[in-house]
Design an enzyme around this catalytic site. Structure first.
Site, short mmCIF file in Angstrom:
data_model
loop_
_atom_site.label_atom_id
_atom_site.label_comp_id
_atom_site.label_asym_id
_atom_site.label_seq_id
_atom_site.Cartn_x
_atom_site.Cartn_y
_atom_site.Cartn_z
N TYR A 64 13.69 -7.63 35.71
CA TYR A 64 15.05 -8.26 35.85
C TYR A 64 15.84 -7.87 34.53
CZ TYR A 64 13.28 -11.65 32.11
OH TYR A 64 13.29 -12.25 30.87
N ARG A 120 19.47 -0.63 30.53
CA ARG A 120 17.98 -1.12 30.15
C ARG A 120 17.33 -1.19 31.66
NH1 ARG A 120 16.97 -6.38 26.68
NH2 ARG A 120 18.13 -7.17 28.56
N ARG A 159 -1.13 -6.25 50.82
CA ARG A 159 -1.83 -6.38 49.50
C ARG A 159 -2.73 -5.47 49.17
NH1 ARG A 159 -4.87 -8.71 45.80
NH2 ARG A 159 -3.99 -10.38 44.21
N LYS A 210 11.01 -4.77 30.77
CA LYS A 210 11.63 -6.07 30.79
C LYS A 210 11.25 -6.53 32.58
CE LYS A 210 15.46 -9.23 30.34
NZ LYS A 210 15.15 -9.88 29.38
N GLU A 263 8.01 -11.16 18.28
CA GLU A 263 9.59 -11.77 18.94
C GLU A 263 9.44 -13.28 19.09
OE1 GLU A 263 10.95 -9.44 22.15
OE2 GLU A 263 8.78 -9.06 22.98
#
Length: 284
Positions: free
Chosen positions: A33, A52, A100, A147, A179
């Site tokens: 995301y 990114r 799956r 991310k 962070e």
């Protein structure tokens, strides 16, 4: 009024937007995301976020369902369709729906979703007081430079911070700060040096972080990119976080103890003002 969201090439009222129950983003968190701030109806630091996103997709081997020009156009359209003056655009791309299985499907059709979230990014009252953080062990996976939507532990950390009457958490690994739960962490020494963790797989490669470091160097602020300890953070003159949703936000308390004099520091305030001025001038 309902938000208008983008799902796989369609513009839909949020109540009509649907994603398959077999989507790997839902089943495996097999998705990435991005978050882009919007001020005055324009995109902030968009080029960095787009770059990114491309890197994150490449690291996971997910093909982008749109090209660069289409992606920018979708961002501009979602701002216009929702009359978004100030807030955030969230974008998520998953590998798509498949039976799956832990192995990746062959020739998947990636899912892309964008939605807006109004937010007063500039007029955050916490800018005047700073935020408080508590320190917690960093128990996330080892590829934090991608991310991904694997955000359960950061969410748990944020909730624990709230339970301790703090605003956020700073995560600690092997004695060093990595962070915050959803932002990069920085400290400023008594000598005025900005210290922040170097870019490795231990942290997200923050777009706001990169912009702020460039502006700091341009303003003559010494910058050292290295891991810093919890004790260094507690002894710092200033501390702050950077993210697309908060820009530069002072941190004035760590584990209940004041950072410096317990007020937002001059370096932090200067960098916030510089970032906002510079990025508004370059907003698209």
């Amino acid at each position: 009024m309902q938000r208008i969201v983008y799902v796989n090439g369609e513009w839909l009222p949020e109540s009509e937007a649907k994603v398959s129950v077999f989507d790997r983003g839902f089943l495996f968190a097999d998705a990435v995301y991005e978050v882009t701030a919007v001020i005055g109806g324009k995109l902030i630091d968009y080029a960095g976020h787009a770059a990114r996103l491309k890197r994150s997709l490449g690291e996971l081997g997910i093909a982008s369902p749109v090209d660069a020009d289409q992606l920018l156009d979708i961002h501009r359209q979602i701002v216009a369709r929702n009359n978004l003056g100030e807030g955030l655009i969230y974008l998520q791309i998953s590998r798509g729906p498949a039976d799956r299985d832990f192995t990746f499907p062959k020739n998947p059709a990636p899912t892309i979703v964008l939605f807006t979230q109004p937010k007063a990014v500039l007029a955050n009252p916490k800018v005047e007081t700073g935020i408080s953080v508590v320190t917690l062990p960093d128990q996330r996976w080892a590829r934090r430079d991608i991310k991904t939507v694997q955000l359960l532990y950061p969410s748990m950390a944020k909730m624990e911070a709230m339970r301790q009457n703090a605003d956020d958490a700073w995560l600690v690994e092997d004695g060093f700060i990595t962070e915050a739960s959803s932002a990069n962490a920085h400290i400023v020494t008594a000598e005025g040096k900005l210290i922040t963790r170097s870019l490795t797989s231990a942290i997200l490669h923050g777009i706001t972080r990169a912009s702020v470091l460039d502006l700091a160097r341009g303003a003559g602020v010494p910058v050292e990119e290295r891991a810093f300890t919890l004790e260094e953070a507690r002894q710092a003159a200033e501390a702050f976080i950077t993210s697309a949703s908060s820009f530069v936000m002072p941190v004035t308390r760590i584990d209940g103890e004041p950072v410096g004099n317990g007020k937002p520091g001059p370096v932090t305030q200067r960098l916030r003002a510089s970032y906002i001025e510079n990025r508004l001038a370059g907003a698209i």
